[in-house]
Design an enzyme around this catalytic site. Structure first.
Site, PDB file in Angstrom:
ATOM      1  N   TYR A 243      21.178  26.127  80.875  1.00 20.75           N
ATOM      2  CA  TYR A 243      21.661  25.795  82.254  1.00 20.75           C
ATOM      3  C   TYR A 243      23.060  25.276  82.396  1.00 20.75           C
ATOM      4  O   TYR A 243      23.535  25.363  83.620  1.00 20.75           O
ATOM      5  CB  TYR A 243      20.883  24.737  83.004  1.00 20.75           C
ATOM      6  CG  TYR A 243      19.527  24.842  83.049  1.00 20.75           C
ATOM      7  CD1 TYR A 243      18.827  26.131  82.818  1.00 20.75           C
ATOM      8  CD2 TYR A 243      18.566  23.830  83.323  1.00 20.75           C
ATOM      9  CE1 TYR A 243      17.402  26.353  82.686  1.00 20.75           C
ATOM     10  CE2 TYR A 243      17.310  23.918  83.193  1.00 20.75           C
ATOM     11  CZ  TYR A 243      16.581  25.260  83.117  1.00 20.75           C
ATOM     12  OH  TYR A 243      15.022  25.329  83.108  1.00 20.75           O
TER      13      TYR A 243
ATOM     14  N   HIS B  91      12.984  26.825  74.360  1.00 18.19           N
ATOM     15  CA  HIS B  91      12.861  27.571  75.794  1.00 18.19           C
ATOM     16  C   HIS B  91      12.021  28.851  75.922  1.00 18.19           C
ATOM     17  O   HIS B  91      11.401  28.844  76.904  1.00 18.19           O
ATOM     18  CB  HIS B  91      14.545  27.765  76.123  1.00 18.19           C
ATOM     19  CG  HIS B  91      14.659  27.826  77.531  1.00 18.19           C
ATOM     20  ND1 HIS B  91      15.758  27.559  78.033  1.00 18.19           N
ATOM     21  CD2 HIS B  91      13.892  27.937  78.694  1.00 18.19           C
ATOM     22  CE1 HIS B  91      15.610  27.372  79.396  1.00 18.19           C
ATOM     23  NE2 HIS B  91      14.376  28.048  79.881  1.00 18.19           N
TER      24      HIS B  91
HETATM   25  N1  NAP Z   1      11.240  26.844  81.311  1.00 16.63           N
HETATM   26  C1  NAP Z   1      11.850  27.759  81.844  1.00 16.63           C
HETATM   27  O1  NAP Z   1      12.124  29.061  81.359  1.00 16.63           O
HETATM   28  C2  NAP Z   1      12.408  27.352  83.231  1.00 16.63           C
HETATM   29  C3  NAP Z   1      12.354  28.429  83.902  1.00 16.63           C
HETATM   30  C4  NAP Z   1      13.130  28.145  85.273  1.00 16.63           C
HETATM   31  C5  NAP Z   1      13.057  27.038  85.777  1.00 16.63           C
HETATM   32  N2  NAP Z   1      12.712  25.865  84.947  1.00 16.63           N
HETATM   33  C6  NAP Z   1      12.792  24.411  85.281  1.00 16.63           C
HETATM   34  O2  NAP Z   1      12.028  24.605  86.460  1.00 16.63           O
HETATM   35  C7  NAP Z   1      12.470  23.663  87.534  1.00 16.63           C
HETATM   36  C8  NAP Z   1      12.023  24.421  88.868  1.00 16.63           C
HETATM   37  O3  NAP Z   1      11.956  25.627  89.083  1.00 16.63           O
HETATM   38  P1  NAP Z   1      13.055  26.269  89.937  1.00 16.63           P
HETATM   39  O4  NAP Z   1      14.199  25.691  90.261  1.00 16.63           O
HETATM   40  O5  NAP Z   1      13.155  27.803  89.491  1.00 16.63           O
HETATM   41  O6  NAP Z   1      12.089  26.852  91.278  1.00 16.63           O
HETATM   42  P2  NAP Z   1      11.542  25.923  92.319  1.00 16.63           P
HETATM   43  O7  NAP Z   1      11.336  24.526  92.058  1.00 16.63           O
HETATM   44  O8  NAP Z   1      10.090  26.384  92.383  1.00 16.63           O
HETATM   45  O9  NAP Z   1      12.100  26.169  93.795  1.00 16.63           O
HETATM   46  C9  NAP Z   1      13.394  25.603  93.753  1.00 16.63           C
HETATM   47  C10 NAP Z   1      13.888  26.372  95.010  1.00 16.63           C
HETATM   48  O10 NAP Z   1      13.132  26.144  96.344  1.00 16.63           O
HETATM   49  C11 NAP Z   1      13.600  25.410  97.292  1.00 16.63           C
HETATM   50  N3  NAP Z   1      12.815  24.163  97.735  1.00 16.63           N
HETATM   51  C12 NAP Z   1      12.858  22.878  96.987  1.00 16.63           C
HETATM   52  N4  NAP Z   1      12.075  22.255  97.907  1.00 16.63           N
HETATM   53  C13 NAP Z   1      11.921  22.789  98.896  1.00 16.63           C
HETATM   54  C14 NAP Z   1      11.018  22.377 100.255  1.00 16.63           C
HETATM   55  N5  NAP Z   1      10.605  21.262 100.479  1.00 16.63           N
HETATM   56  N6  NAP Z   1      11.066  23.540 101.038  1.00 16.63           N
HETATM   57  C15 NAP Z   1      11.815  24.736 100.914  1.00 16.63           C
HETATM   58  N7  NAP Z   1      12.573  24.967 100.176  1.00 16.63           N
HETATM   59  C16 NAP Z   1      12.245  24.179  98.806  1.00 16.63           C
HETATM   60  C17 NAP Z   1      14.923  25.095  96.803  1.00 16.63           C
HETATM   61  O11 NAP Z   1      16.202  25.178  97.458  1.00 16.63           O
HETATM   62  P3  NAP Z   1      17.454  23.929  97.596  1.00 16.63           P
HETATM   63  O12 NAP Z   1      17.735  23.422  96.278  1.00 16.63           O
HETATM   64  O13 NAP Z   1      18.315  24.537  98.420  1.00 16.63           O
HETATM   65  O14 NAP Z   1      16.601  22.897  98.432  1.00 16.63           O
HETATM   66  C18 NAP Z   1      15.285  26.042  95.582  1.00 16.63           C
HETATM   67  O15 NAP Z   1      15.597  27.303  96.086  1.00 16.63           O
HETATM   68  C19 NAP Z   1      13.914  24.031  87.270  1.00 16.63           C
HETATM   69  O16 NAP Z   1      15.015  23.446  87.973  1.00 16.63           O
HETATM   70  C20 NAP Z   1      14.221  23.993  85.836  1.00 16.63           C
HETATM   71  O17 NAP Z   1      14.399  22.653  85.583  1.00 16.63           O
HETATM   72  C21 NAP Z   1      12.201  26.250  83.592  1.00 16.63           C
END
Ligand code: NAP
Length: 283
Positions: A53, A111
């Site tokens: 990241y 990862h």
């Molecule tokens: N292990 C892996 O391979 C892997 C891969 C991807 C992610 N991850 C981890 O998982 C975490 C979460 O996944 P992600 O960030 O990909 O996706 P997510 O948490 O499913 O979704 C984040 C998105 O949803 C929006 N959002 C958040 N809360 C909301 C709400 N209450 N209403 C409407 N929209 C909302 C956010 O926008 P805003 O920020 O603009 O509010 C952002 O665009 C990551 O940050 C990372 O730490 C791990």
């Protein structure tokens, strides 16, 4: 129950918050500081980053600004594909800790599985735990085959497997497999990256509970007995995403959300990453 008091006990005896905070794509120090402050004040204690990241150093600064006891926090980072292999893993984790300004992380994850360094990387993880540089070790994006292969040589198995999981990709078989093997599944992209907020079934369930679609999806994650780490850089959403402990979905509503499964992934097929071993531009 609330976000602060909701924990899982891991197979190694350590405790991990059920709901945490993801920081993928937050690469601005001011926004990260504000988000971490808001999350901490809301009650989030788990913060999830990764070498890939590019924000470990920024997270380190944001955590330092919180000025709280280290044992109040649960910090996860992940070793990227480019840093796999025994020596490289050890070196890269030492660098991650330096960037995070921490003496240890609470959870270190591989990862993605890659075949080139599959066993050596895990041996390094087992040793890093013995050295005290991480409290727990786990995997991310590992399928059943990867975990079964790992079990042929591991001295210690992963305590956590972080997987893509949302209503369009509900991973029911993997969750069951992890449960049967004393591994906690932790959902990444638990909100499906915000892509299903106007789904009519979810909207209707949300209206009947006077909650938002995001809260319904996260409540479904909670009632699936798994951990999850939503990301947001907006204070109101950070609070909204933690306010899911005061209502309950019925078994019919759970079935309705389960039936939205389309087996569609946002990210890569782990088998392809395993085979090719590339550092993907995870978008
Ligand atoms: N292990 C892996 O391979 C892997 C891969 C991807 C992610 N991850 C981890 O998982 C975490 C979460 O996944 P992600 O960030 O990909 O996706 P997510 O948490 O499913 O979704 C984040 C998105 O949803 C929006 N959002 C958040 N809360 C909301 C709400 N209450 N209403 C409407 N929209 C909302 C956010 O926008 P805003 O920020 O603009 O509010 C952002 O665009 C990551 O940050 C990372 O730490 C791990």
């Amino acid at each position: 129950m609330d976000i602060i008091n909701s924990y899982f006990e891991l197979a190694d005896g350590n405790r991990m918050p059920r709901e945490g905070f993801g920081v993928y794509k937050i690469t601005d120090q001011t926004i990260l500081n504000q988000s971490i402050q808001a999350a901490y004040q809301t009650g989030y204690r788990l913060f999830d980053t990764a070498q890939m990241y590019g924000n470990e150093a920024m997270l380190g600064n944001a955590l330092k600004d919180l000025d709280v006891n280290r044992d109040e926090l649960f910090i996860t980072t992940k070793v990227s594909e480019a840093n796999q292999g025994y020596d490289q893993t050890v070196k890269s984790v030492q660098q991650s800790l330096k960037d995070l300004q921490l003496e240890y992380v609470d959870l270190l994850l591989v990862h993605w599985p890659i075949h080139q360094h599959f066993f050596e990387t895990w041996r390094a993880f087992e040793d890093l735990k013995k050295m005290g540089l991480t409290k727990s070790i786990g995997t991310s994006n590992y399928g059943m085959g990867h975990l079964q292969l790992l079990a042929t040589k591991a001295r210690e198995m992963p305590t956590v497997n972080q997987l893509e999981r949302h209503p369009w990709f509900n991973q029911s078989a993997m969750i069951k497999f992890d449960q049967d093997n004393h591994i906690i599944t932790q959902a990444w992209a638990p909100l499906g990256r915000g892509r299903m907020m106007s789904n009519p079934s979810l909207v209707s369930i949300a209206e009947s509970h006077e909650k938002s679609v995001a809260q319904v999806i996260l409540r479904w994650q909670l009632q699936s007995d798994i951990a999850f780490i939503p990301k947001s850089s907006h204070t109101e959403r950070i609070q909204e995403n933690a306010s899911i402990f005061d209502f309950e979905l019925t078994s019919d509503e759970i079935k309705q959300i389960d039936s939205l499964n389309q087996n569609t992934r946002i990210s890569q097929e782990p088998e392809l990453v395993y085979e090719l071993g590339h550092q993907y531009p995870h978008n």
